[in-house]
Design a protein around this motif. Structure first.
Motif, PDB file in Angstrom:
ATOM      1  N   ARG A 170       0.857  -1.185   0.000  1.00  0.00           N
ATOM      2  CA  ARG A 170       0.000   0.000   0.000  1.00  0.00           C
ATOM      3  C   ARG A 170       0.893   1.234   0.000  1.00  0.00           C
ATOM      4  NH1 ARG A 170      -4.482  -0.301   4.587  1.00  0.00           N
ATOM      5  NH2 ARG A 170      -2.852  -1.233   5.858  1.00  0.00           N
ATOM      6  N   SER A 171       0.376   2.305  -0.593  1.00  0.00           N
ATOM      7  CA  SER A 171       1.157   3.539  -0.666  1.00  0.00           C
ATOM      8  C   SER A 171       0.231   4.744  -0.597  1.00  0.00           C
ATOM      9  CB  SER A 171       1.960   3.580  -1.968  1.00  0.00           C
ATOM     10  OG  SER A 171       2.596   4.834  -2.109  1.00  0.00           O
ATOM     11  N   GLU A 172       0.602   5.699   0.246  1.00  0.00           N
ATOM     12  CA  GLU A 172      -0.153   6.951   0.323  1.00  0.00           C
ATOM     13  C   GLU A 172      -0.147   7.647  -1.039  1.00  0.00           C
ATOM     14  OE1 GLU A 172       0.889   9.011   4.371  1.00  0.00           O
ATOM     15  OE2 GLU A 172       2.510   7.640   3.768  1.00  0.00           O
ATOM     16  N   LEU A 173       0.923   7.431  -1.789  1.00  0.00           N
ATOM     17  CA  LEU A 173       1.068   8.041  -3.105  1.00  0.00           C
ATOM     18  C   LEU A 173      -0.007   7.552  -4.082  1.00  0.00           C
ATOM     19  CD1 LEU A 173       2.879  10.018  -4.586  1.00  0.00           C
ATOM     20  CD2 LEU A 173       4.398   8.126  -5.147  1.00  0.00           C
ATOM     21  N   LYS A 174      -0.515   6.343  -3.831  1.00  0.00           N
ATOM     22  CA  LYS A 174      -1.545   5.773  -4.704  1.00  0.00           C
ATOM     23  C   LYS A 174      -2.942   5.896  -4.082  1.00  0.00           C
ATOM     24  CE  LYS A 174       1.599   2.623  -7.029  1.00  0.00           C
ATOM     25  NZ  LYS A 174       1.895   1.237  -7.422  1.00  0.00           N
ATOM     26  N   GLY A 175      -3.061   6.751  -3.058  1.00  0.00           N
ATOM     27  CA  GLY A 175      -4.375   7.026  -2.473  1.00  0.00           C
ATOM     28  C   GLY A 175      -4.713   6.191  -1.245  1.00  0.00           C
ATOM     29  N   ASP A 176      -3.823   5.301  -0.817  1.00  0.00           N
ATOM     30  CA  ASP A 176      -4.078   4.528   0.390  1.00  0.00           C
ATOM     31  C   ASP A 176      -3.893   5.422   1.613  1.00  0.00           C
ATOM     32  OD1 ASP A 176      -4.516   1.934  -0.856  1.00  0.00           O
ATOM     33  OD2 ASP A 176      -2.368   1.930  -1.309  1.00  0.00           O
ATOM     34  N   PRO A 177      -4.607   5.117   2.716  1.00  0.00           N
ATOM     35  CA  PRO A 177      -4.468   5.964   3.911  1.00  0.00           C
ATOM     36  C   PRO A 177      -3.094   5.850   4.579  1.00  0.00           C
ATOM     37  CG  PRO A 177      -5.889   4.076   4.361  1.00  0.00           C
ATOM     38  CD  PRO A 177      -5.601   4.061   2.885  1.00  0.00           C
ATOM     39  N   ILE A 178      -2.410   4.743   4.357  1.00  0.00           N
ATOM     40  CA  ILE A 178      -1.068   4.526   4.915  1.00  0.00           C
ATOM     41  C   ILE A 178      -0.208   3.829   3.867  1.00  0.00           C
ATOM     42  CG2 ILE A 178      -1.821   4.311   7.331  1.00  0.00           C
ATOM     43  CD1 ILE A 178      -1.509   1.249   6.985  1.00  0.00           C
ATOM     44  N   SER A 179       1.092   3.818   4.127  1.00  0.00           N
ATOM     45  CA  SER A 179       1.994   3.002   3.310  1.00  0.00           C
ATOM     46  C   SER A 179       2.280   1.727   4.083  1.00  0.00           C
ATOM     47  CB  SER A 179       3.295   3.753   3.034  1.00  0.00           C
ATOM     48  OG  SER A 179       3.058   4.873   2.220  1.00  0.00           O
ATOM     49  N   GLU A 180       2.494   0.636   3.354  1.00  0.00           N
ATOM     50  CA  GLU A 180       2.695  -0.660   4.009  1.00  0.00           C
ATOM     51  C   GLU A 180       3.689  -1.495   3.209  1.00  0.00           C
ATOM     52  OE1 GLU A 180      -0.075  -4.272   5.691  1.00  0.00           O
ATOM     53  OE2 GLU A 180      -0.685  -3.348   3.806  1.00  0.00           O
ATOM     54  N   ILE A 181       4.644  -2.074   3.926  1.00  0.00           N
ATOM     55  CA  ILE A 181       5.593  -3.002   3.327  1.00  0.00           C
ATOM     56  C   ILE A 181       5.382  -4.360   3.984  1.00  0.00           C
ATOM     57  CG2 ILE A 181       8.025  -3.606   3.000  1.00  0.00           C
ATOM     58  CD1 ILE A 181       8.656  -0.594   3.145  1.00  0.00           C
ATOM     59  N   GLU A 182       5.076  -5.355   3.163  1.00  0.00           N
ATOM     60  CA  GLU A 182       4.920  -6.727   3.664  1.00  0.00           C
ATOM     61  C   GLU A 182       6.289  -7.406   3.659  1.00  0.00           C
ATOM     62  OE1 GLU A 182       2.085  -8.719   1.164  1.00  0.00           O
ATOM     63  OE2 GLU A 182       0.452  -7.371   1.765  1.00  0.00           O
ATOM     64  N   VAL A 183       6.601  -8.095   4.751  1.00  0.00           N
ATOM     65  CA  VAL A 183       7.866  -8.809   4.887  1.00  0.00           C
ATOM     66  C   VAL A 183       7.556 -10.257   5.222  1.00  0.00           C
ATOM     67  CG1 VAL A 183      10.067  -8.948   6.131  1.00  0.00           C
ATOM     68  CG2 VAL A 183       8.966  -6.716   5.784  1.00  0.00           C
ATOM     69  N   LYS A 184       8.119 -11.164   4.435  1.00  0.00           N
ATOM     70  CA  LYS A 184       7.893 -12.584   4.673  1.00  0.00           C
ATOM     71  C   LYS A 184       9.239 -13.285   4.843  1.00  0.00           C
ATOM     72  CE  LYS A 184       5.374 -16.588   2.978  1.00  0.00           C
ATOM     73  NZ  LYS A 184       4.451 -17.111   1.973  1.00  0.00           N
ATOM     74  N   LEU A 185       9.417 -13.942   5.981  1.00  0.00           N
ATOM     75  CA  LEU A 185      10.647 -14.663   6.263  1.00  0.00           C
ATOM     76  C   LEU A 185      10.657 -15.980   5.501  1.00  0.00           C
ATOM     77  CD1 LEU A 185      13.280 -14.976   7.939  1.00  0.00           C
ATOM     78  CD2 LEU A 185      11.881 -16.070   9.705  1.00  0.00           C
ATOM     79  N   LYS A 186      11.670 -16.168   4.670  1.00  0.00           N
ATOM     80  CA  LYS A 186      11.821 -17.416   3.919  1.00  0.00           C
ATOM     81  C   LYS A 186      12.679 -18.410   4.695  1.00  0.00           C
ATOM     82  CE  LYS A 186       9.695 -16.608   0.044  1.00  0.00           C
ATOM     83  NZ  LYS A 186       8.456 -17.326  -0.206  1.00  0.00           N
ATOM     84  N   GLU A 187      13.809 -17.930   5.230  1.00  0.00           N
ATOM     85  CA  GLU A 187      14.683 -18.797   6.011  1.00  0.00           C
ATOM     86  C   GLU A 187      15.659 -17.975   6.835  1.00  0.00           C
ATOM     87  OE1 GLU A 187      17.883 -21.042   3.992  1.00  0.00           O
ATOM     88  OE2 GLU A 187      17.355 -19.929   2.175  1.00  0.00           O
ATOM     89  N   VAL A 188      16.146 -18.610   7.897  1.00  0.00           N
ATOM     90  CA  VAL A 188      17.229 -18.040   8.684  1.00  0.00           C
ATOM     91  C   VAL A 188      18.457 -18.868   8.339  1.00  0.00           C
ATOM     92  CG1 VAL A 188      18.127 -17.586  10.991  1.00  0.00           C
ATOM     93  CG2 VAL A 188      15.680 -17.315  10.532  1.00  0.00           C
ATOM     94  N   VAL A 189      19.457 -18.208   7.796  1.00  0.00           N
ATOM     95  CA  VAL A 189      20.655 -18.891   7.332  1.00  0.00           C
ATOM     96  C   VAL A 189      21.610 -19.061   8.504  1.00  0.00           C
ATOM     97  CG1 VAL A 189      22.604 -18.785   5.725  1.00  0.00           C
ATOM     98  CG2 VAL A 189      20.382 -17.826   5.065  1.00  0.00           C
ATOM     99  N   ALA A 190      22.073 -20.274   8.704  1.00  0.00           N
ATOM    100  CA  ALA A 190      23.035 -20.549   9.771  1.00  0.00           C
ATOM    101  C   ALA A 190      24.354 -19.877   9.446  1.00  0.00           C
ATOM    102  CB  ALA A 190      23.217 -22.041   9.960  1.00  0.00           C
ATOM    103  N   GLU A 191      24.934 -19.237  10.423  1.00  0.00           N
ATOM    104  CA  GLU A 191      26.230 -18.577  10.218  1.00  0.00           C
ATOM    105  C   GLU A 191      27.306 -19.638  10.144  1.00  0.00           C
ATOM    106  OE1 GLU A 191      28.664 -14.803  12.033  1.00  0.00           O
ATOM    107  OE2 GLU A 191      26.818 -15.460  12.974  1.00  0.00           O
ATOM    108  N   LYS A 192      28.151 -19.540   9.135  1.00  0.00           N
ATOM    109  CA  LYS A 192      29.231 -20.503   8.951  1.00  0.00           C
ATOM    110  C   LYS A 192      30.457 -20.046   9.729  1.00  0.00           C
ATOM    111  CE  LYS A 192      27.699 -21.941   4.397  1.00  0.00           C
ATOM    112  NZ  LYS A 192      28.008 -21.981   2.982  1.00  0.00           N
ATOM    113  N   VAL A 193      31.007 -20.939  10.514  1.00  0.00           N
ATOM    114  CA  VAL A 193      32.199 -20.629  11.274  1.00  0.00           C
ATOM    115  C   VAL A 193      33.347 -21.415  10.651  1.00  0.00           C
ATOM    116  CG1 VAL A 193      33.304 -20.705  13.529  1.00  0.00           C
ATOM    117  CG2 VAL A 193      30.831 -20.328  13.356  1.00  0.00           C
TER     118      VAL A 193
END
Length: 198
Positions: A170-193
Motif C-alpha cells: 500500500r502507498s499513500e502516493l496511490k491514495g491509500d491511507p497509509i503506506s505498508e511493506i509486507e515482509v515474509k521470512l523465507k529462512e534463517v541462514v546458519a552462520e558458517k564458522v
C-alpha cells in the motif's frame, strides 16, 4: 535494520514503549538531511530511471536492488548507533525495524501488524519523506515509487542471516491511507564458522 536473531520465545527483549524511546534517542544522534532535499533528489533519481529504462517493471526492480545494496551497508550503522545487539525472535526484529529503524533513518513512526502466518508481518507508516511533493500520473500507476525501502529491508535482514521477500503493498502516493511493506521470512541462514585449518 534488524538485529542478530537467536532462537527464543515470544517474549520481546524490551517493551515496545522502550523501543520507541530507543528509536527517538537514535534519531536525535543521527546527522540530519533536509527532507525536501531528500525528496527532490530521490525524485530526480526515479525520473532518470524511468527515462533510461522506459519500463516501469524494470524501474521497480532496479529501485529494489538499489535499496538492497543500501540495506547491506546500513545495518552496520543501525547496530552501532542503536546499541541493539540481539533479537530473540522475528517479533522482536519486526518491532525494532518499525520502532527504531524507521525513526532513526526516516524520522517517522511505524507500526507492525501480523498476518495469520507467523513468518509474515507488515510495517505500516505515514508521512514517507520520499513521496513529499510527488504526484503519480495515471500512466505510472504501476510504479512502486518507494520500492527502494523494500530493498533496504531485504538487504539489512540478509546481512543478519534472514532471507526475506518484501513487497510495497500500500502507498499513500496511490491514495491509500497509509503506506505498508509486507515482509515474509523465507529462512534463517546458519552462520558458517571457519576453523583455523581452512
Amino acid at each position: 535494520l534488524a538485529c542478530v536473531v537467536s532462537g527464543g520465545s515470544d517474549v520481546t527483549a524490551m517493551s515496545y514503549g522502550r523501543m520507541t524511546r530507543l528509536g527517538d534517542s537514535a534519531f536525535e544522534k543521527m546527522e540530519k538531511v533536509n527532507s525536501e532535499l531528500l525528496a527532490m533528489t530521490y525524485g530526480a533519481l526515479v525520473t532518470a530511471m524511468i527515462k533510461d529504462f522506459q519500463d516501469i517493471k524494470i524501474v521497480n526492480e532496479e529501485l529494489e536492488k538499489m535499496g538492497y545494496n543500501i540495506g547491506v551497508r546500513l545495518i552496520d550503522e543501525f547496530l552501532a548507533k542503536s546499541g541493539i545487539t540481539q533479537c530473540r525472535n522475528l517479533k522482536d526484529t519486526a518491532h525494532y525495524i518499525a520502532k527504531v529503524g524507521f525513526k532513526m533513518f526516516l524520522g517517522i513512526n511505524a507500526e507492525v501488524s501480523w498476518s495469520s502466518n507467523p513468518r509474515q508481518f507488515s510495517i505500516e507508516f505515514k508521512g514517507n519523506p520520499l513521496i513529499e511533493f510527488v504526484e503519480l500520473p495515471e500512466k505510472f500507476k504501476d510504479l512502486d515509487y518507494s520500492n527502494i525501502l523494500c530493498g533496504v529491508l531485504r538487504g539489512a535482514l540478509y546481512s543478519v542471516q534472514m532471507v526475506v521477500t518484501t513487497k510495497l503493498s500500500r502507498s499513500e502516493l496511490k491514495g491509500d491511507p497509509i503506506s505498508e511493506i509486507e515482509v515474509k521470512l523465507k529462512e534463517v541462514v546458519a552462520e558458517k564458522v571457519q576453523s583455523d585449518d581452512e
